[in-house]
Write an enzyme that holds these catalytic residues in place. Structure first.
Site, PDB file in Angstrom:
ATOM      1  N   CYS A  38       0.877  -1.236   0.088  1.00 40.71           N
ATOM      2  CA  CYS A  38       0.218  -0.144   0.105  1.00 40.71           C
ATOM      3  C   CYS A  38       0.773   1.136  -0.011  1.00 40.71           C
ATOM      4  CB  CYS A  38      -0.887  -0.055   1.216  1.00 40.71           C
ATOM      5  SG  CYS A  38      -2.579  -0.407   0.731  1.00 40.71           S
ATOM      6  N   CYS A  74      -3.806   8.524 -40.136  1.00 37.90           N
ATOM      7  CA  CYS A  74      -2.634   8.046 -40.687  1.00 37.90           C
ATOM      8  C   CYS A  74      -1.569   8.851 -41.248  1.00 37.90           C
ATOM      9  CB  CYS A  74      -2.948   6.404 -41.200  1.00 37.90           C
ATOM     10  SG  CYS A  74      -3.713   6.756 -42.876  1.00 37.90           S
TER      11      CYS A  74
END
Lengths: 436, 444
Positions: free
Chosen positions: A138, A352
């Site tokens: 944690c 593209c």
């Protein structure tokens, strides 16, 4: 029909889907609801010493949203369970009695003193739980008190605590690692040296989820100030997959069973973790966002896929992808792919082209014969996969490998059978020295 | 015994609530979340087809991205930079044949991004905030006369004022706005948006508006040429085409009726026929037909001399009419308008040309509107060269007379759309600026 049953670190469960130690597993009420939906097991939310910790009563969670407001990243500043130890133990005992076929592992976090671990292990054993998971990961709150990731970041401490636990309990010991380290292998090796029955990873990642630009404060904030939290959800999956693979392909740790955690939302995510060597997976965020029913899709989807692939059990494909994970220097520099745009699928958005033109290799046309048309220029295409990654249409752009004997028109080189990695490549001065 | 048909044209056919419902927004604007979700559908195309299809070249992907990232006012600035009447264009543009027709989302998921709706969302946000994103350049001392306060004139005036010139607009009507104010269905311009837009344009400063003054009646082109550095004519089309019948007294002009409707204080005072016939096939035909229906007409029929595909009204508009319960009859033309009925002759295409078939039929009719197009009223511009009955202009919107530019519906070039008129005004302004001070920001 695929058999999804698993035995992980000696713990049996009807399927590989466990709930990770987290808010969904803090109480019998939640855990029973989860079992009713079909979860194979739970890691009960981390128990600590009494008196229980206090949580903030302000916001504990923050989210990173995708464009359509799906939660793709999630962070929290919640601590371990804030309920009395005995209450949790009583509930664990009852739930295990009522659901004997499901796995119940208990997550633990106590100070780095042997007596503390001895004391709590003894009490957990009395519940009949199937095993313990050491919360050494944690990253918020508890780490400030010398626990959690403060332990997991120091391999010697990982080894020490794991040894105590292995020494003082008959229960399987799973060591949960923190990703907040430069290299995941040393803490994993420490756990292995100490005889850990399994390693689970990853715990959450140090994070600030965002900044409140009106308050000029990090999110989430408590009375105007905030602290870093632990990051999880789909966005962390790639980080976790890499750490899993690193442990799975490192000789000192390769034998240790792995429980994969981080961004698992569906069956495919789980299958990927298992392919990289995990024996099961743990889920938190998907359950927190969508409720416990998500496990039904995970079970049916994994089962369908295994049937289609002919895998009868989880073990049949666990670790199958590990041999394919290697170092960069082993990649074949004589291999080449070229992007291919399927014109029948292309919607002509032009992304593209502009990406290749602006930031890459100027290898996609903008128009042909005066008409908007996107086509790969093989003489320029380095096969980088940028266009295929950003294309909004699935399968419209494919990366097609050149066959042996083909000439790469960009480099003029012929593709040969023999792989040509960097350590043997003529362009590598070190390789030449080695050859002489 | 045959009875003489009565003509039933009466006001007050509906309850007050029905009037309010019928003439409020056709489509309510996006809520913020809906706008964000729709905006995220935009792929941010390179060299985007939508922007190319827009007559005013609005940078559509950019403004949609600004909405997606939560800055609708920045989006509005992007829109208005290219098209100062972006708010009205968002409502009246036939987007399905312009930007939305070419949206690549058609090919990926069968439906375009709702660009018009998003444009409205952005411009509404700016107007609601009362923000003025534009400033004027340093004063040039040059003065320009603009005739007509419609979309072409206003767009031209705004661009000139931004460049630091002083503009005077002369408008024949009582209010500015042109067809946006007088000629478009009320449900497309709810909430006084046409006037809000004009107010916004004028709030830049540098523009003086004179209303109620007509070219050729109250002032003359030669006087303007003498008193101003340049003149822009955005006259619109002041004359209405005739049906060409012997007796046409029973036929009302659709544009006049729409204008009366738009200016009406009380819609229930506006008389409408029980059975209405509209002759024509354009946007105006649909606008008057749907509004007649919404005023309480029982039966509304649009009669068009050619087929569905030849109609000037877009597919979307035709569908709207049909949804509203308007009947559309193709291939027929009027031959007589009588009390209580209109007589039509069926038409056909013979050797590629429209011809009557000799066969006639009646449509019961209490009120007949002609919506068969308008023509240039040449008063005041007799000295300018015309082409096809409209003012002849070049690419820069220069007329045959030095220092006189023209644009909008009154010129021969381009479709009769608000967005085309705005582009005309913009282009003429760029040309005027270049002519007066040399190429600058607008001339490049």
């Amino acid at each position: 029909m695929a058999d999804l049953r698993t035995t992980f670190a000696g713990i049996r469960s009807p399927n590989p889907f466990w709930l990770a130690s987290a808010p969904p597993t803090d109480k019998a009420y939640n855990v029973v609801r989860a079992f009713k939906e079909g979860w194979g097991g739970v890691v009960w939310k981390t128990l600590g010493e009494d008196p229980p910790v206090m949580n903030v009563s302000g916001p504990r969670y923050g989210a990173l949203h995708s464009a359509d407001r799906r939660v793709i990243g999630f962070n929290n500043i919640e601590l371990i369970t804030d309920r009395p130890l005995q209450l949790n133990l009583d509930e664990i005992k009852q739930v295990k009695r009522d659901w004997p076929d499901r796995a119940i592992v208990v997550s633990l976090m106590v100070p780095c003193e042997e007596q503390s671990w001895i004391a709590i292990l003894k009490r957990v054993e009395e519940t009949g739980a199937d095993g313990v998971e050491l919360n050494l990961g944690c990253p918020h709150g508890m780490s400030e008190r010398g626990m959690g990731s403060a332990v997991g970041q120091v391999p010697d401490y990982v080894e020490m605590v794991t040894r105590w636990c292995k020494q003082h309990t008959r229960m399987p010991v799973i060591v949960k690692l923190t990703p907040n380290v430069a290299d995941i292998r040393p803490p994993a090796m420490a756990a292995a040296r100490a005889g850990a029955d399994a390693i689970s990873l990853i715990n959450t990642i140090n994070s600030i989820i965002g900044v409140d630009l009106d308050m000029m404060a990090p999110l989430p904030h408590t009375r105007g100030v905030g602290t870093h939290g632990g990051y999880c959800g789909p966005a962390v999956k790639p980080i976790s997959l890499n750490m899993v693979a690193e442990i799975a392909r490192t000789p000192e740790t390769a034998h240790v069973p792995l429980s994969g955690i981080g961004g698992i939302e569906g069956w495919r995510d789980a299958a990927e973790y298992i392919a990289l060597g995990c024996g099961n997976v743990q889920v938190c965020t998907a359950a927190m966002i969508y409720g416990f029913k998500v496990v039904k899709e995970m079970i049916s989807g994994l089962s369908e896929w295994m049937d289609a692939k002919g895998y009868a059990t989880i073990d049949d494909f666990s670790g199958r992808a590990i041999p394919k994970v290697t170092d960069w220097r082993h990649l074949d520099l004589g291999y080449a792919v070229k992007a291919r745009i399927d014109q029948s699928l292309c919607i002509k958005c032009g992304r593209c082209h502009v990406a290749c033109e602006d930031v890459s290799h100027q290898a996609i046309t903008r128009e042909v014969n005066g008409v908007r048309h996107y086509e790969v220029i093989d003489e320029e295409c380095v096969g980088c996969n940028l266009c295929a990654s950003l294309c909004p249409v699935e399968n419209c752009i494919e990366m097609v490998p050149l066959a042996v004997g083909d000439v790469d028109v960009r480099t003029g080189r012929t593709i040969i059978e023999e792989p040509l990695p960097w350590d043997r490549h003529p362009a590598n001065p070190m390789a030449r020295v080695a050859a002489e | 015994m045959e009875r003489e048909p009565r003509t039933d044209v009466a006001p007050g056919r509906l309850s007050p609530e029905a009037y309010a419902a019928g003439f409020s927004d056709l489509h309510p604007g996006f809520e913020p979340n809906a706008a964000r979700v729709e905006a995220e559908r935009c792929l941010f195309c390179y060299d985007a087809p939508c922007a190319t299809a827009c007559p005013t070249s609005i940078d559509i992907p950019l403004f949609i991205r600004e909405i997606a990232k939560g800055q609708p006012k920045a989006a509005a600035k992007t829109i208005l930079d290219a098209n100062i009447m972006g708010a009205m264009c968002a409502r009246v543009c036939p987007t399905e044949t312009l930007c939305e027709e070419v949206c690549v989302r058609h090919f990926s998921d069968g439906a375009p991004v709702k660009i018009g709706q998003l444009q409205r969302y952005a411009t509404d946000a700016l107007f609601d905030a009362g923000a003025q994103p534009f400033t004027r350049a340093e004063a040039t001392g040059r003065r320009i006369a603009v005739v007509g306060a419609g979309p072409a004139g206003l767009a031209c005036a705004h661009a000139l004022a931004r460049a630091g010139h002083e503009v005077t607009i002369f408008e024949a009507r009582e209010k500015p706005g042109g067809l946006n104010e007088y000629g478009i269905a009320a449900y497309k311009a709810a909430g006084g948006i046409a006037q809000r837009e004009v107010d916004f344009i004028l709030s830049l400063g540098g523009i003086v508006l004179k209303t109620g003054v007509a070219l050729g009646r109250d002032f003359y082109l030669e006087t303007l040429r003498a008193e101003y550095d340049a003149v822009f004519l955005g006259l619109g089309l002041g004359a209405v085409n005739a049906l060409g019948l012997d007796r046409e007294e029973g036929a009302e002009d659709a544009i006049d009726y729409i204008a009366a409707l738009r200016q009406a204080e009380d819609l229930s005072a506006l008389p409408v026929g029980r059975r209405v016939v509209v002759v024509g096939g354009g946007m105006t035909a649909v606008d008057v037909a749907v509004q007649a229906k919404r005023l309480g007409a029982d039966e509304v029929t649009i009669v068009y001399r050619r087929g569905e595909k030849e109609m000037g009204a877009s597919g979307y508009e035709q569908e709207l009419a049909l949804t509203e319960g308007v009947a559309i009859r193709h291939y027929a033309r009027p031959v007589a308008v009588e009390s209580g009925r209109a007589i039509f002759e069926r038409t056909q295409i013979v050797d590629g040309r429209l011809a009557g078939s000799g066969e006639t039929f009646d449509i019961p009719c209490d009120q007949l509107f002609k919506a068969i197009g308008q023509a240039l009223d040449p008063s005041g511009v007799e000295t300018i060269d015309l082409l096809g009955g409209r003012i002849k202009v070049d690419d820069e919107r220069r007329t045959s007379i030095p220092n006189v530019w023209a644009g909008g519906d009154c010129v021969h070039d381009g479709e009769d759309l608000t967005v085309v008129a705005v582009e005309d005004g913009k282009r003429a302004a760029a040309s005027i600026i270049a002519a007066l001070v040399g190429p600058g920001r607008f001339g490049t």
